[in-house]
Design an enzyme around this catalytic site. Structure first.
Site, PDB file in Angstrom:
ATOM      1  N   ARG A  83     -62.793  33.723 -93.580  1.00  0.00           N
ATOM      2  CA  ARG A  83     -61.751  34.209 -92.293  1.00  0.00           C
ATOM      3  C   ARG A  83     -61.876  35.094 -91.852  1.00  0.00           C
ATOM      4  O   ARG A  83     -62.807  36.626 -92.172  1.00  0.00           O
ATOM      5  CB  ARG A  83     -60.487  34.056 -92.468  1.00  0.00           C
ATOM      6  CG  ARG A  83     -59.714  34.854 -91.165  1.00  0.00           C
ATOM      7  CD  ARG A  83     -58.228  35.001 -91.869  1.00  0.00           C
ATOM      8  NE  ARG A  83     -57.255  34.368 -92.437  1.00  0.00           N
ATOM      9  CZ  ARG A  83     -56.228  33.918 -92.896  1.00  0.00           C
ATOM     10  NH1 ARG A  83     -55.595  35.426 -92.434  1.00  0.00           N
ATOM     11  NH2 ARG A  83     -55.360  32.431 -92.894  1.00  0.00           N
ATOM     12  N   SER A 185     -54.354  31.492 -89.613  1.00  0.00           N
ATOM     13  CA  SER A 185     -52.615  32.070 -89.828  1.00  0.00           C
ATOM     14  C   SER A 185     -51.939  33.253 -89.014  1.00  0.00           C
ATOM     15  O   SER A 185     -51.800  33.340 -87.185  1.00  0.00           O
ATOM     16  CB  SER A 185     -52.412  32.561 -91.187  1.00  0.00           C
ATOM     17  OG  SER A 185     -51.284  32.613 -91.412  1.00  0.00           O
ATOM     18  N   ASP A 345     -49.166  29.968 -87.545  1.00  0.00           N
ATOM     19  CA  ASP A 345     -49.874  28.756 -87.891  1.00  0.00           C
ATOM     20  C   ASP A 345     -47.927  27.761 -89.243  1.00  0.00           C
ATOM     21  O   ASP A 345     -48.812  26.865 -90.169  1.00  0.00           O
ATOM     22  CB  ASP A 345     -50.834  28.242 -88.936  1.00  0.00           C
ATOM     23  CG  ASP A 345     -50.738  29.709 -90.177  1.00  0.00           C
ATOM     24  OD1 ASP A 345     -50.184  30.774 -90.504  1.00  0.00           O
ATOM     25  OD2 ASP A 345     -51.189  29.228 -90.871  1.00  0.00           O
ATOM     26  N   ASP A 347     -46.065  28.803 -91.229  1.00  0.00           N
ATOM     27  CA  ASP A 347     -46.811  29.070 -92.568  1.00  0.00           C
ATOM     28  C   ASP A 347     -45.703  29.294 -93.296  1.00  0.00           C
ATOM     29  O   ASP A 347     -45.118  29.687 -94.974  1.00  0.00           O
ATOM     30  CB  ASP A 347     -47.976  28.508 -94.241  1.00  0.00           C
ATOM     31  CG  ASP A 347     -49.104  30.513 -93.482  1.00  0.00           C
ATOM     32  OD1 ASP A 347     -48.554  30.896 -92.838  1.00  0.00           O
ATOM     33  OD2 ASP A 347     -49.861  30.266 -94.477  1.00  0.00           O
ATOM     34  N   GLU A 445     -44.777  34.005-102.785  1.00  0.00           N
ATOM     35  CA  GLU A 445     -45.163  35.752-102.246  1.00  0.00           C
ATOM     36  C   GLU A 445     -44.712  36.211-101.656  1.00  0.00           C
ATOM     37  O   GLU A 445     -44.329  36.296 -99.995  1.00  0.00           O
ATOM     38  CB  GLU A 445     -46.732  35.518-102.105  1.00  0.00           C
ATOM     39  CG  GLU A 445     -46.740  35.045-100.601  1.00  0.00           C
ATOM     40  CD  GLU A 445     -48.643  34.037-100.693  1.00  0.00           C
ATOM     41  OE1 GLU A 445     -49.670  34.696-101.410  1.00  0.00           O
ATOM     42  OE2 GLU A 445     -48.772  34.696 -99.115  1.00  0.00           O
ATOM     43  N   SER A 447     -45.632  38.471 -99.308  1.00  0.00           N
ATOM     44  CA  SER A 447     -45.676  38.537 -97.858  1.00  0.00           C
ATOM     45  C   SER A 447     -44.763  37.082 -96.694  1.00  0.00           C
ATOM     46  O   SER A 447     -45.553  36.304 -96.239  1.00  0.00           O
ATOM     47  CB  SER A 447     -47.445  38.012 -97.391  1.00  0.00           C
ATOM     48  OG  SER A 447     -47.478  37.543 -97.852  1.00  0.00           O
TER      49      SER A 447
END
Length: 639
Positions: A83, A185, A345, A347, A445, A447
């Site tokens: 990334r 993302s 994205d 997720d 998680e 986040s």
């Protein structure tokens, strides 16, 4: 339902993006022979006229440091693959580095899988794009496909943008050797990424990441002109489009998480959904239909793809109310009580609920995990009344996430495990557990990454959104809000009060200096003894392997190789005498130092305000005493 899927985002046709390979091979010298060699190498290999022009302009302007940064280092796999910003350079995301990465990936996969030429790969992309470098996620995915097709490898390339979880889902469903998702993302609009999934559907981890990087280094020169042919995907018989099959299978399998369809059909609640200018709109709409709900109300300004993320200051719903403004305003107008926001994205998932009286409650990732963990076990238990069945049930979380699932497990009797930060570790652990007949019914998680069930070994904002909707509808029938149920959970399992934030540091040497100071706080190799005046009773430095609880101070857990495995240089845990747990770590995807604190109280302890106050003091001390933001010119998070 497929007719409602969006068309691909276009950056226009090639329009001269691909130029003459031999044009402008030489330009003026930078005065540094090593840098001149890197510049010549770039101009020799790069066929994108826009990124080649960027390098030529930097040379003409004499910007040697910028050129060194771009051309004298390479990307490495972090917690979310490769990334970086889009643009010219070997450590940027662009046509050339995607071709190089795919050549290396091909080389490794062809050695690892004897049947690679029949299994093939899955390729997906999000809606990102950058006009000035001629890059878009769609173009980069087509170039990756061209590399594989040039070596007669079957390619399952989605014809339109899809949620990130669709790629690992397709890898497993189609039996592919691997998958690649082109996405950054929730990162800033300048970034893009190259996320690799193994044949088990989980993101690659060691040793695959290390060996793929080595293969990339051995395959830097583009093999042939075919690697630059976007159009190859349109005419090659080895390319298939898995969209219809995978979307249908995903939506069918998603209904395994639907427990109260009849109630959903008559649900009086209204939901607002924002896709943050990304991929999520059509897929969340279909997920609601699969659960029997009326479709959520889309935020019109954010419904359609926009690579510039024009209506938000940053495309990360984790930032809370400040980036959910349009969603909350629409919900007020529509009298909707729940706002769901998926990141670009799709997720990750953020959730807000209309509070009694006025205002909105934006749930943290840890709070949503408490609700979703409770919901998944509540419904699992309804279907499995025999207590012994819990012996095969697991919930997972990362080490920096809330310990609330651990409290559930302690009382309910199922298993709880922690992994290193990053869903790659959760995905791989799900695969390992499934091989021994165990079932992971929830993982997260902090986040705002959640996985309900285990139909895909990756966090999934689409499925999480509709599961939250069903949970909210069920609770509404019981005269309860999400916030009220969260309070009930804390009463049963103990209050878990947490704070998560970050500071930005764009200077890597400063980060090294900060953590060197922490590791030598009271002299050489002497970590801090107190935080905010409270004694530290346990320190674990995951990076170095230090663990103060062990007789030899060496952790029983193997320290990770940060340069290869996670691209994370620091991971420090502190346990304080008052029971507060604190963690400092650097991000694997952004120039951030993240900090996490949590106060875990015993069941029945309802003094939430006192816990919040005590946690706030320690969190402030952790930041001021250990990170010293002003002294180190750190940028505090905007709230």
């Amino acid at each position: 339902m497929l007719a409602s899927l969006p068309l691909s985002v276009s950056m226009g046709d090639n329009n001269g993006v691909n130029g003459d390979l031999n044009a402008n091979l030489r330009c003026q010298s930078t005065g540094d022979p090593q840098l001149d060699k890197a510049v010549d190498q770039w101009l020799t290999w790069d066929k994108n006229r826009r990124t080649r022009a960027q390098v030529e302009a930097l040379v003409a302007a004499g910007r040697r440091e910028d050129l060194r940064t771009r051309l004298c280092s390479r990307m490495s796999f972090g917690t979310a693959g490769l990334r970086a910003p889009m643009g010219a350079g070997f450590n940027r995301i662009n046509d050339l580095t995607v071709i190089q990465s795919t050549q290396g990936l091909y080389s490794y996969l062809s050695r690892y899988f004897p049947d690679f030429s029949s299994r093939g790969v899955v390729l997906g992309f999000d809606t990102r794009g950058q006009e000035e470098s001629g890059c878009s996620s769609q173009r980069l995915a087509k170039l990756a496909a061209a590399v594989m097709l040039s070596r007669d490898v079957p390619v399952h390339l989605f014809s339109t943008f899809v949620p990130t979880p669709y790629v690992p889902y397709a890898v497993k469903k189609l039996g592919a050797a691997a998958g690649v998702m082109i996405t950054a993302s929730h990162n800033p609009k300048e970034d893009n990424g190259y996320k690799v999934y193994w044949c088990n559907g989980a993101q690659i981890s060691s040793p695959h990441d290390k060996e793929i990087l080595q293969s990339i280094e051995e395959q830097l020169e583009p093999w042939s002109a075919s690697c630059w042919e976007e159009e190859l995907v349109e005419r090659c018989s080895l390319r298939t489009d898995p969209l219809t099959q995978i979307n249908s299978c995903y939506m069918d399998e998603l209904t395994s998480l639907c427990f109260h369809r009849d109630q959903n059909r008559s649900c009086p609640l209204k939901f607002v959904h924002s896709s943050f200018h990304g991929v999520g709109h059509a897929f969340v709409q279909q997920a609601f239909h699969a659960f029997g709900f009326a479709p959520p109300i889309p935020v019109p300004e954010q419904k359609d793809p926009d690579p510039n993320f024009s209506s938000v200051r940053c495309p990360n719903p984790e930032e809370g109310e400040s980036v959910l403004e349009l969603s909350l305003l629409l919900a007020e107008r529509e009298n909707a009580c729940i706002v769901l926001a998926t990141d670009p994205d799709a997720d990750r998932l953020a959730v807000a609920e209309k509070s009694d009286g006025c205002g909105w409650k934006v749930f943290t990732g840890n709070e949503l995990a408490a609700l979703l963990g409770w919901w998944m076990f509540f419904n699992w238990k309804e279907a499995h009344p025999v207590p012994a069945d819990t012996q095969k049930v697991y919930m997972l979380a990362t080490t920096v996430s809330s310990k609330i699932l651990q409290a559930f497990a302690r009382i309910e009797g199922f298993h709880y495990e922690e992994t290193l930060p990053g869903f790659k570790w959760i995905g791989n652990r799900i695969h390992e557990l499934s091989k021994t007949g165990n079932s992971v019914i929830f993982a997260f998680e902090e986040s705002i990454g959640f996985l309900c069930g285990s139909m895909v070994p990756e966090k999934d904002g689409v499925s999480s959104a509709v599961v939250v909707a069903e949970m909210a509808a069920y609770l509404h029938n019981k005269k309860l809000s999400l916030k009220q149920q969260l309070h009930n959970i804390y009463q049963t399992y103990g209050h878990h009060v947490s704070k998560t934030s970050y500071v930005i540091c764009n200077d890597p040497p400063t980060i090294q200096k900060i953590f060197s100071r922490i590791r030598n706080f009271d002299g050489d190799a002497s970590y801090p003894k107190t935080c905010g005046g409270v004694r530290i009773v346990h320190i674990r430095d995951v990076t170095t392997g230090y663990d103060s609880s062990q007789p030899d101070c060496r952790s029983v857990r193997k320290p990770f190789d940060s340069s290869i495995v996670l691209n994370v240089t620091v991971h420090l845990h502190f346990t304080l005498q008052n029971g507060i747990v604190a963690t400092l770590r650097t991000s694997g995807t952004e120039p951030k130092i993240k900090y996490y604190t949590e106060y875990c109280a015993a069941p029945g302890n309802s003094e939430a305000s006192r816990l919040e106050e005590e946690l706030g003091k320690i969190t402030t001390a952790l930041l001021d005493e250990f990170l010293e933001p002003e002294r180190n010119n750190l940028i505090r998070r905007r709230v």
